[in-house]
Scaffold this active site. Sequence first.
Site, PDB file in Angstrom:
ATOM      1  N   CYS A 105      46.412  29.626 -10.577  1.00 34.97           N
ATOM      2  CA  CYS A 105      46.202  29.457  -9.124  1.00 34.97           C
ATOM      3  C   CYS A 105      47.013  30.401  -8.263  1.00 34.97           C
ATOM      4  CB  CYS A 105      46.563  28.069  -8.632  1.00 34.97           C
ATOM      5  SG  CYS A 105      46.885  26.867  -9.807  1.00 34.97           S
TER       6      CYS A 105
ATOM      7  N   HIS B  21      40.858  20.532 -10.977  1.00 34.99           N
ATOM      8  CA  HIS B  21      39.906  21.640 -11.059  1.00 34.99           C
ATOM      9  C   HIS B  21      39.447  21.872 -12.501  1.00 34.99           C
ATOM     10  CE1 HIS B  21      41.941  23.423  -7.262  1.00 34.99           C
ATOM     11  NE2 HIS B  21      40.710  23.106  -6.926  1.00 34.99           N
TER      12      HIS B  21
HETATM   13  C1  CIR Z   1      45.454  21.438  -3.742  1.00 34.11           C
HETATM   14  O1  CIR Z   1      45.362  20.227  -3.964  1.00 34.11           O
HETATM   15  O2  CIR Z   1      44.517  22.072  -3.273  1.00 34.11           O
HETATM   16  C2  CIR Z   1      46.763  22.123  -4.018  1.00 34.11           C
HETATM   17  N1  CIR Z   1      47.846  21.227  -3.769  1.00 34.11           N
HETATM   18  C3  CIR Z   1      46.815  22.638  -5.443  1.00 34.11           C
HETATM   19  C4  CIR Z   1      45.799  23.691  -5.743  1.00 34.11           C
HETATM   20  C5  CIR Z   1      45.960  24.285  -7.089  1.00 34.11           C
HETATM   21  N2  CIR Z   1      45.005  25.294  -7.311  1.00 34.11           N
HETATM   22  C6  CIR Z   1      44.429  25.541  -8.477  1.00 34.11           C
HETATM   23  O3  CIR Z   1      44.648  24.818  -9.433  1.00 34.11           O
HETATM   24  N3  CIR Z   1      43.569  26.521  -8.542  1.00 34.11           N
END
Ligand code: CIR
Length: 255
Positions: free
Chosen positions: A247, A160
């Site tokens: 997150c 991200h």
């Molecule tokens: C994903 O791949 O969507 C989750 N395993 C990790 C998301 C992390 N979110 C973020 O960095 N905002």
Amino acid sequence: MFIAITRQVSPAIIHCELTHLQRQPIDLQTARSQHAAYESTLASLGVQVHSLPADPNLPDSVFVEDAALVLDELAVITRPGAESRRNEVDAIAGALHYWRGLEWIQPPGTLDGGDILQVGKQVFVGLSSRSNREAIRQLQKMLKRFGYKVKGVPVTGCLHLKSAVTCVAPESLLINPAWVDADEFAGYHLIEVDPGEPYAANALPVGEVLLYQPSFPHTGERLQTAGLTLRMVDTAELGKAEGALTCCSLLFSTG
Ligand code: CIR
């Protein structure tokens, strides 16, 4: 007053989405105790934490940031890029509607909150594997009336935009220039991560304090040299699911 919406770690977190990391065992108890410490750190800073229950059907639902963008004027409920994460948004919308009017990203737009970096009235959106130009177009339309500018920024090498750059103080950004072009942020004061700590660009400001990971000591030193006050929070177990500090909460002010 600050509110933080969080969500308990799903017992299914071992089935999380992974894009740039190899799958490795995640210890649920460790993940839960680190998450609890994250919540209590926020509470100790005067933040009112609203912790939503875990959902065994939604492995990544602890990463609440991806489900919404909360601004002073409204909240935008996203349409996450990974199909397995689309149902996460209902509980977040249910919680947010007490504080904000809601708008929704519509198909074919896809958007993860981790791709959204707001700095005042400027909103940067990562063009990543999760967020697309259609979502940016919709956001521009929703936010224009409140005076926000929305700009797409290509992201490579990480999940991200906020894996690559976060705001650590007014007008100051912590950045890994290997993953996002620093020229996109001309005019801001840029602090680069230590080159040996590529994952170190994700930090969470809470009032005068910056929540930061102990696993990035060299970048931490750079932040302290820049005059920032760090509060260490270890979320390394959730890091195995490709999540970081921002997150795990949706942090906003009640005005
Ligand atoms: C994903 O791949 O969507 C989750 N395993 C990790 C998301 C992390 N979110 C973020 O960095 N905002």
